[in-house]
Design an enzyme around this catalytic site. Structure first.
Site, PDB file in Angstrom:
ATOM      1  N   TYR A 121       0.825  -1.205   0.000  1.00 48.75           N
ATOM      2  CA  TYR A 121       0.000   0.000   0.000  1.00 48.75           C
ATOM      3  C   TYR A 121       0.858   1.252   0.000  1.00 48.75           C
ATOM      4  O   TYR A 121       2.015   1.248   0.451  1.00 48.75           O
ATOM      5  CB  TYR A 121      -0.928   0.030   1.211  1.00 48.75           C
ATOM      6  CG  TYR A 121      -0.207   0.264   2.518  1.00 48.75           C
ATOM      7  CD1 TYR A 121      -0.014   1.561   3.018  1.00 48.75           C
ATOM      8  CD2 TYR A 121       0.299  -0.799   3.253  1.00 48.75           C
ATOM      9  CE1 TYR A 121       0.664   1.778   4.208  1.00 48.75           C
ATOM     10  CE2 TYR A 121       0.975  -0.593   4.438  1.00 48.75           C
ATOM     11  CZ  TYR A 121       1.150   0.684   4.920  1.00 48.75           C
ATOM     12  OH  TYR A 121       1.825   0.897   6.090  1.00 48.75           O
TER      13      TYR A 121
ATOM     14  N   TYR B   7      -7.835   7.040  12.652  1.00 44.00           N
ATOM     15  CA  TYR B   7      -7.160   7.332  13.925  1.00 44.00           C
ATOM     16  C   TYR B   7      -7.827   8.449  14.712  1.00 44.00           C
ATOM     17  O   TYR B   7      -7.327   8.867  15.747  1.00 44.00           O
ATOM     18  CB  TYR B   7      -5.690   7.662  13.675  1.00 44.00           C
ATOM     19  CG  TYR B   7      -4.913   6.493  13.107  1.00 44.00           C
ATOM     20  CD1 TYR B   7      -4.526   5.431  13.925  1.00 44.00           C
ATOM     21  CD2 TYR B   7      -4.590   6.439  11.762  1.00 44.00           C
ATOM     22  CE1 TYR B   7      -3.832   4.351  13.416  1.00 44.00           C
ATOM     23  CE2 TYR B   7      -3.893   5.354  11.229  1.00 44.00           C
ATOM     24  CZ  TYR B   7      -3.514   4.320  12.060  1.00 44.00           C
ATOM     25  OH  TYR B   7      -2.828   3.247  11.542  1.00 44.00           O
TER      26      TYR B   7
END
Length: 566
Positions: free
Chosen positions: A165, A221
């Site tokens: 990724y 997050y």
């Protein structure tokens, strides 16, 4: 979030002359840097993250800056959490857009100002760079970039995956990349080991598929961010390539690619097999090949000499069969992998081609393909034979052929002149008979091979017996085929003069051979053999044999009933 490319609406509000605060009735927006692609614009109730420099319109003096504070400003738009002028000025903004927002006092801090920083009736100017947009109604967004033509399996919760990724913020700023670490990210999916948005965004992927996964902050997050790389309330964009997938409950997958017709025997535990293979990962990247080493991989089956998955997959194969074998890591090299060759938790794909296999208990296989109508004699030990042959591997690769020479091959059976399996295959043949003979390596050239014969190779012989000369036991030059003359000397003394010179001796022996009563060792010159026999009998070397020189047998010597040295 709509990922389709929308047109960018440019609009400008211009005030040609601003002589004082009272003349600026509304917010003035100058969109001086707008990105070419704007998939989403700020709307009421959106949350945004942006940088700004705030200055006074009158003298340009800076009064505030998110840059100076070292972190972007985060707020919700259109619900009164900002001054009215900013609530209006931020509407319709795109990520990475830069705009200058000029706000009159009545839409800012009015005639009172604030905190000694903003004086009364101040016109404020904000230079804004938008970094992020999200809404509490947002969901994980998935955009498929590419997908393999066939997908036998898609990821589901509880699968273990390996993927590459690139991670960026919505503004395009990179925060992490597996490619830069030269290692895939390996994890279980759908079990809470990842941020919620990635757990969701990775489901349903195929190996080799590439997709963009956009995760809003509350599924990433959140307000805490992650270290210095991911700021608070950041939307994350992942460009994902799925490299591998398996489940701890997976078994070996076997796909037959080519099975030869007439398969009468399949591999079983305890067999020894020789096969070629190409080894790749699920993404097609090669890690090993027997073809490149120009030699088969040789091993026993089901006895722990190879990885568990291969031990299982090698059972039930036909000679010449081609298979694709997919082995999950818990049946291969597990979490540790093998050095730099095989990464941890890698699914392995083997395309194999079985060259041959055998069992250490296998006998020589003999099949008669042609048998002549008449057969007066069959080949046996001590016979001198001429034969034609083709010697091949079981995949049809020709190793040797008597056709490469000017005449058939010649050998004496029982003299250890040929491999044991060929000796067996040539025994009991009639002249003109043809056979195919399969010789396992323990009857052939064994584990070491020989010349052009590979190690532990099963050999396939096509045989034809061309000529047969019946032989005599080792150490004999001549044998009787029945009971010899008794007494012998008078029979040898053709002219009755009680002396037998070489010429008379030779005539006698040749007569016995002609009449089928005796046999000379085949393959040698008859006159040479007869002369050697004569010299052994002519004890005083006077050129003739007398009756006394035909010595009787020593005491205890065994009797010969059908073969007896002269």
């Amino acid at each position: 979030m709509d990922l389709t490319i929308s047109s960018v609406l440019f609009f400008f509000r211009a005030v040609s002359v601003i002589c004082g605060p009272g003349l600026l009735a509304d917010v003035v927006v100058d969109r001086y840097d707008v990105p070419k692609v704007c998939p989403r614009e700020v709307q009421t109730e959106d949350f945004i993250r942006y940088h700004f420099n705030g200055s006074f319109f009158v003298d340009g003096k800076k009064f505030d800056s998110s840059h100076d504070r070292g972190k972007a400003f985060i707020s919700q738009v259109g619900l009164g959490r900002l001054i009215t002028g900013m609530d209006r000025g931020l509407q319709g903004m795109c990520v990475n857009e830069r705009r200058r927002i000029t706000i009159p006092p009545h839409l800012a801090y009015g005639s009172v100002g604030t905190g000694g920083v903003i004086p009364p009736d101040a016109i404020l100017v904000y230079d804004v760079l938008l970094l992020d947009i999200w809404n509490t109604e947002d969901k994980v967004e998935i955009r498929t970039i590419s997908k393999p033509a066939s997908c036998s399996r898609a990821t589901v919760a509880s699968d273990f995956i390996r993927y590459h990724y690139n991670g960026t913020l919505l503004s395009g700023e990179a925060f992490d990349s597996s490619h830069l670490r030269n290692a895939t990210y390996d994890t279980y999916v759908g079990q809470g080991d990842l941020i919620k948005g990635m757990d969701e965004g990775l489901l349903g992927m195929c190996v080799g598929e590439r997709r963009i996964v956009i995760v809003p902050p509350f599924l990433a997050y959140g307000q805490n961010g992650s270290g210095t790389a991911v700021p608070p309330q950041a939307t994350l964009v992942f460009d994902v390539l799925l490299v591998d997938v398996f489940n701890p409950k997976d078994d070996v997958i076997v796909e037959a690619k080519q099975v030869p017709e007439g398969c009468t025997r399949r591999t079983a535990i305890g067999d020894y097999i020789r096969y070629h293979y190409n080894g790749t990962f699920r993404d097609g990247k090669a890690f090993d090949s027997s073809y490149q080493r120009k030699g088969t991989y040789n091993t026993y089956i089901g006895m722990g000499y190879v990885i568990k998955g291969m031990d299982k997959a090698l059972q039930g194969l036909c000679m010449g069969e081609k298979r694709r074998i997919v082995i999950p890591p818990h049946m291969a090299y597990g979490e540790d992998g093998v050095g730099d060759l095989i990464p941890g938790s890698a699914v392995l794909v083997f395309d194999i081609h079985v060259i041959d296999f055998h069992n250490p208990k296998d006998p020589v296989q003999i099949k008669v393909t042609h048998k002549p109508q008449e057969c007066s004699a069959r080949s046996e030990a001590d016979d001198l034979i001429q034969y034609r042959y083709n010697c091949s591997l079981m995949d049809g690769t020709l190793l040797y052929s008597s056709d490469q020479f000017n005449s058939p091959s010649i050998t004496t059976l029982g003299a250890d002149k040929v491999i044991a399996g060929l000796e067996k295959g040539l025994s009991g043949m009639c002249v003109g008979e043809r056979r195919v003979v399969v010789i396992p390596p323990h009857w052939g050239h064994g584990e070491n091979g020989a010349g052009g014969v590979p190690r532990s190779a099963v050999l396939f012989f096509e045989l034809e017996l061309v000529e047969l000369q019946k032989g005599i036991p080792e150490g004999y030059m001549f044998v009787w085929l029945g009971d010899g003359p008794d007494p012998l000397f008078p029979a040898m003394d053709l002219n009755g003069d009680r002396e037998v010179p070489l010429e008379e001796f030779s005539a006698f022996i040749k007569l016995q051979v002609k009449e089928g009563k005796g046999r000379l060792r085949p393959g040698l010159n008859a006159d040479t053999i007869i002369k050697d026999m004569f010299n052994k009998q002519d004890q005083n070397q006077d050129g003739k044999i007398v009756e006394d020189e035909l010595a009787p047998k020593a005491h205890g010597e065994p009797e010969q009933t059908r073969r007896d040295e002269l």
